[in-house]
Design an enzyme around this catalytic site. Structure first.
Site, PDB file in Angstrom:
ATOM      1  N   LYS A   9      -5.021  -2.745  -8.794  1.00 44.50           N
ATOM      2  CA  LYS A   9      -5.318  -3.444  -7.713  1.00 44.50           C
ATOM      3  C   LYS A   9      -6.673  -3.840  -7.916  1.00 44.50           C
ATOM      4  O   LYS A   9      -7.541  -3.296  -8.501  1.00 44.50           O
ATOM      5  CB  LYS A   9      -5.123  -2.980  -6.374  1.00 44.50           C
ATOM      6  CG  LYS A   9      -3.717  -2.472  -6.053  1.00 44.50           C
ATOM      7  CD  LYS A   9      -3.621  -1.779  -4.388  1.00 44.50           C
ATOM      8  CE  LYS A   9      -2.021  -1.618  -4.476  1.00 44.50           C
ATOM      9  NZ  LYS A   9      -1.955  -0.828  -3.247  1.00 44.50           N
ATOM     10  N   TYR A  49       5.528  -7.740  -2.164  1.00 47.33           N
ATOM     11  CA  TYR A  49       5.448  -6.818  -0.771  1.00 47.33           C
ATOM     12  C   TYR A  49       6.248  -7.176   0.594  1.00 47.33           C
ATOM     13  O   TYR A  49       6.071  -6.739   1.612  1.00 47.33           O
ATOM     14  CB  TYR A  49       3.959  -6.664  -0.462  1.00 47.33           C
ATOM     15  CG  TYR A  49       2.989  -6.126  -1.023  1.00 47.33           C
ATOM     16  CD1 TYR A  49       3.233  -4.517  -1.146  1.00 47.33           C
ATOM     17  CD2 TYR A  49       1.847  -6.591  -1.699  1.00 47.33           C
ATOM     18  CE1 TYR A  49       2.372  -3.629  -1.975  1.00 47.33           C
ATOM     19  CE2 TYR A  49       0.975  -5.626  -2.575  1.00 47.33           C
ATOM     20  CZ  TYR A  49       1.293  -4.337  -2.511  1.00 47.33           C
ATOM     21  OH  TYR A  49       0.573  -3.459  -3.346  1.00 47.33           O
ATOM     22  N   PHE A  57      -0.202  -4.627   8.603  1.00 49.06           N
ATOM     23  CA  PHE A  57      -1.156  -4.928   7.628  1.00 49.06           C
ATOM     24  C   PHE A  57      -0.708  -6.023   6.486  1.00 49.06           C
ATOM     25  O   PHE A  57      -1.431  -6.000   5.466  1.00 49.06           O
ATOM     26  CB  PHE A  57      -1.542  -3.546   7.000  1.00 49.06           C
ATOM     27  CG  PHE A  57      -0.101  -2.956   6.266  1.00 49.06           C
ATOM     28  CD1 PHE A  57       0.432  -3.085   5.189  1.00 49.06           C
ATOM     29  CD2 PHE A  57       0.504  -1.658   7.135  1.00 49.06           C
ATOM     30  CE1 PHE A  57       1.428  -2.702   4.693  1.00 49.06           C
ATOM     31  CE2 PHE A  57       1.733  -0.994   6.781  1.00 49.06           C
ATOM     32  CZ  PHE A  57       2.179  -1.452   5.541  1.00 49.06           C
ATOM     33  N   ARG A  85       4.286   8.248  -9.671  1.00 50.54           N
ATOM     34  CA  ARG A  85       3.883   8.234  -8.275  1.00 50.54           C
ATOM     35  C   ARG A  85       2.911   9.461  -8.019  1.00 50.54           C
ATOM     36  O   ARG A  85       1.975   9.470  -7.210  1.00 50.54           O
ATOM     37  CB  ARG A  85       5.110   8.419  -7.505  1.00 50.54           C
ATOM     38  CG  ARG A  85       5.825   6.996  -7.417  1.00 50.54           C
ATOM     39  CD  ARG A  85       5.287   6.004  -6.521  1.00 50.54           C
ATOM     40  NE  ARG A  85       5.446   6.397  -5.027  1.00 50.54           N
ATOM     41  CZ  ARG A  85       5.110   5.443  -4.140  1.00 50.54           C
ATOM     42  NH1 ARG A  85       4.738   4.197  -4.420  1.00 50.54           N
ATOM     43  NH2 ARG A  85       5.500   5.882  -2.797  1.00 50.54           N
ATOM     44  N   THR A  91      -0.311   7.646  -0.462  1.00 48.57           N
ATOM     45  CA  THR A  91      -0.726   6.165  -0.003  1.00 48.57           C
ATOM     46  C   THR A  91      -2.156   6.090   0.777  1.00 48.57           C
ATOM     47  O   THR A  91      -2.708   5.186  -0.001  1.00 48.57           O
ATOM     48  CB  THR A  91       0.388   5.943   1.031  1.00 48.57           C
ATOM     49  OG1 THR A  91       1.537   5.783   0.451  1.00 48.57           O
ATOM     50  CG2 THR A  91      -0.082   4.300   1.171  1.00 48.57           C
ATOM     51  N   ARG A 102      -5.638   8.006  -6.624  1.00 53.14           N
ATOM     52  CA  ARG A 102      -6.175   7.729  -5.219  1.00 53.14           C
ATOM     53  C   ARG A 102      -7.059   9.091  -4.630  1.00 53.14           C
ATOM     54  O   ARG A 102      -8.289   8.720  -3.866  1.00 53.14           O
ATOM     55  CB  ARG A 102      -5.045   7.390  -4.371  1.00 53.14           C
ATOM     56  CG  ARG A 102      -4.408   6.250  -4.687  1.00 53.14           C
ATOM     57  CD  ARG A 102      -2.988   6.046  -4.070  1.00 53.14           C
ATOM     58  NE  ARG A 102      -2.568   4.760  -3.902  1.00 53.14           N
ATOM     59  CZ  ARG A 102      -1.160   4.456  -3.681  1.00 53.14           C
ATOM     60  NH1 ARG A 102      -0.264   5.337  -2.855  1.00 53.14           N
ATOM     61  NH2 ARG A 102      -0.557   3.160  -3.932  1.00 53.14           N
ATOM     62  N   ASN A 112      -6.482   1.366  -2.088  1.00 50.01           N
ATOM     63  CA  ASN A 112      -6.216   2.430  -2.723  1.00 50.01           C
ATOM     64  C   ASN A 112      -5.547   2.343  -4.055  1.00 50.01           C
ATOM     65  O   ASN A 112      -5.036   2.943  -4.841  1.00 50.01           O
ATOM     66  CB  ASN A 112      -4.765   3.017  -1.934  1.00 50.01           C
ATOM     67  CG  ASN A 112      -3.516   2.126  -1.970  1.00 50.01           C
ATOM     68  OD1 ASN A 112      -3.638   0.923  -2.453  1.00 50.01           O
ATOM     69  ND2 ASN A 112      -2.678   2.667  -1.110  1.00 50.01           N
ATOM     70  N   HIS A 115      -0.651   0.163  -7.474  1.00 52.50           N
ATOM     71  CA  HIS A 115       0.597   0.310  -7.040  1.00 52.50           C
ATOM     72  C   HIS A 115       1.483   0.980  -8.142  1.00 52.50           C
ATOM     73  O   HIS A 115       1.307   0.702  -9.366  1.00 52.50           O
ATOM     74  CB  HIS A 115       1.152  -0.933  -6.707  1.00 52.50           C
ATOM     75  CG  HIS A 115       2.500  -1.319  -6.453  1.00 52.50           C
ATOM     76  ND1 HIS A 115       3.285  -1.006  -5.456  1.00 52.50           N
ATOM     77  CD2 HIS A 115       3.281  -1.571  -7.321  1.00 52.50           C
ATOM     78  CE1 HIS A 115       4.584  -1.175  -5.414  1.00 52.50           C
ATOM     79  NE2 HIS A 115       4.677  -1.444  -6.802  1.00 52.50           N
ATOM     80  N   GLU A 126      10.791  -5.086  -9.610  1.00 56.57           N
ATOM     81  CA  GLU A 126       9.220  -5.260  -9.722  1.00 56.57           C
ATOM     82  C   GLU A 126       9.176  -5.725 -11.139  1.00 56.57           C
ATOM     83  O   GLU A 126       8.279  -6.750 -11.582  1.00 56.57           O
ATOM     84  CB  GLU A 126       8.620  -4.027  -9.313  1.00 56.57           C
ATOM     85  CG  GLU A 126       8.500  -4.135  -7.872  1.00 56.57           C
ATOM     86  CD  GLU A 126       7.947  -2.735  -7.423  1.00 56.57           C
ATOM     87  OE1 GLU A 126       7.891  -2.612  -6.219  1.00 56.57           O
ATOM     88  OE2 GLU A 126       7.451  -1.835  -8.129  1.00 56.57           O
TER      89      GLU A 126
HETATM   90  P1  DAT Z   1       2.551   2.833  -1.643  1.00 52.99           P
HETATM   91  O1  DAT Z   1       1.527   1.946  -2.233  1.00 52.99           O
HETATM   92  O2  DAT Z   1       2.030   4.145  -1.687  1.00 52.99           O
HETATM   93  O3  DAT Z   1       3.754   2.707  -2.168  1.00 52.99           O
HETATM   94  P2  DAT Z   1       3.493   1.513   0.604  1.00 52.99           P
HETATM   95  O4  DAT Z   1       4.503   0.873  -0.242  1.00 52.99           O
HETATM   96  O5  DAT Z   1       3.912   2.130   1.904  1.00 52.99           O
HETATM   97  O6  DAT Z   1       2.549   2.481  -0.174  1.00 52.99           O
HETATM   98  O7  DAT Z   1       2.462   0.475   1.355  1.00 52.99           O
HETATM   99  C1  DAT Z   1       2.292  -0.586   0.350  1.00 52.99           C
HETATM  100  C2  DAT Z   1       0.728  -0.953   0.519  1.00 52.99           C
HETATM  101  O8  DAT Z   1       0.477  -1.133   1.745  1.00 52.99           O
HETATM  102  C3  DAT Z   1      -0.064   0.536   0.195  1.00 52.99           C
HETATM  103  O9  DAT Z   1      -0.535   0.842  -0.839  1.00 52.99           O
HETATM  104  C4  DAT Z   1      -1.533  -0.026   0.914  1.00 52.99           C
HETATM  105  C5  DAT Z   1      -0.840  -0.779   2.196  1.00 52.99           C
HETATM  106  N1  DAT Z   1      -0.621  -0.028   3.452  1.00 52.99           N
HETATM  107  C6  DAT Z   1       0.432   0.767   3.602  1.00 52.99           C
HETATM  108  N2  DAT Z   1       0.328   1.333   4.878  1.00 52.99           N
HETATM  109  C7  DAT Z   1      -0.652   1.049   5.546  1.00 52.99           C
HETATM  110  C8  DAT Z   1      -1.437   1.121   6.722  1.00 52.99           C
HETATM  111  N3  DAT Z   1      -0.979   1.987   7.446  1.00 52.99           N
HETATM  112  N4  DAT Z   1      -2.585   0.351   6.867  1.00 52.99           N
HETATM  113  C9  DAT Z   1      -3.218  -0.521   5.858  1.00 52.99           C
HETATM  114  N5  DAT Z   1      -2.724  -0.764   4.476  1.00 52.99           N
HETATM  115  C10 DAT Z   1      -1.538  -0.130   4.567  1.00 52.99           C
HETATM  116 MG    MG Z   2       5.305   1.261  -1.826  1.00 53.03          MG
END
Ligand code: DAT
Ligand code: MG
Length: 149
Positions: A9, A49, A57, A85, A91, A102, A112, A115, A126
């Site tokens: 990212k 996304y 968010f 992962r 996350t 992370r 973070n 991805h 993807e």
């Molecule tokens: P991951 O990236 O671990 O697969 P995710 O798919 O649940 O996590 O979420 C995608 C992204 O969205 C994550 O990398 C960061 C952001 N995100 C997730 N939960 C969040 C939150 N509670 N507040 C802010 N950003 C968030």
């Molecule tokens: Mg995810």
């Protein structure tokens, strides 16, 4: 052969962590089959996304991803989706174990660093979203016999 999609990212690119992050997957033994640095369009970020569209968010996440270049990658190997992962970590970087990307470099869920696809179906969709088939190389590590029995 199993493949996953990883994206370094904007925060990690800006912080000069690209080399360190790639090295972790290389030294683990996985094979890099696709790699590009790109400035992400809003359309691509929103598609990527899309499952989070209704989350509070979402807008901030899209703004972040389009704010500065990312490094998109496809990695190959048995078990690469789940293993990547684990290498990435939880996350929220504050909950991520030390030794994970992370866990080692982050303190904020909105920054973070990387991805990684969360399962076989998302990996396939993807990879197709981010790469044309001709941008991926089918090749074998010459030392593969020293990594996989
Ligand atoms: P991951 O990236 O671990 O697969 P995710 O798919 O649940 O996590 O979420 C995608 C992204 O969205 C994550 O990398 C960061 C952001 N995100 C997730 N939960 C969040 C939150 N509670 N507040 C802010 N950003 C968030
Ligand atoms: Mg995810």
């Amino acid at each position: 052969m199993e493949r996953t999609f990883l994206m370094i990212k904007p925060d990690a690119v800006q912080r000069g962590l690209v080399g360190d992050i790639i090295k972790r997957f290389e030294t683990k033994g996985f094979t890099l089959v696709g790699l590009k640095l790109l400035s992400v369009s809003r359309e691509l970020a929103e598609k990527h996304y899309d499952v989070h569209r209704e989350r509070p968010f979402f807008q901030g996440l899209v703004e972040f991803i389009v704010s500065s270049p990312v490094v998109a990658m496809v990695w190959e190997g048995d078990g690469v989706i789940a293993s990547a992962r684990k290498i990435i970590g939880a996350t929220n970087p504050l909950n991520a174990e030390p030794g994970t990307i992370r866990g080692d470099y982050g303190i904020n869920v909105g920054r973070n660093l990387i991805h990684g696809s969360d399962g076989p179906e998302t990996a396939a969709s993807e990879i197709a979203l981010w790469f044309k088939p001709e941008e991926l190389s089918n090749w074998q590590l010459t030392n593969k016999a020293w990594i996989v029995e």
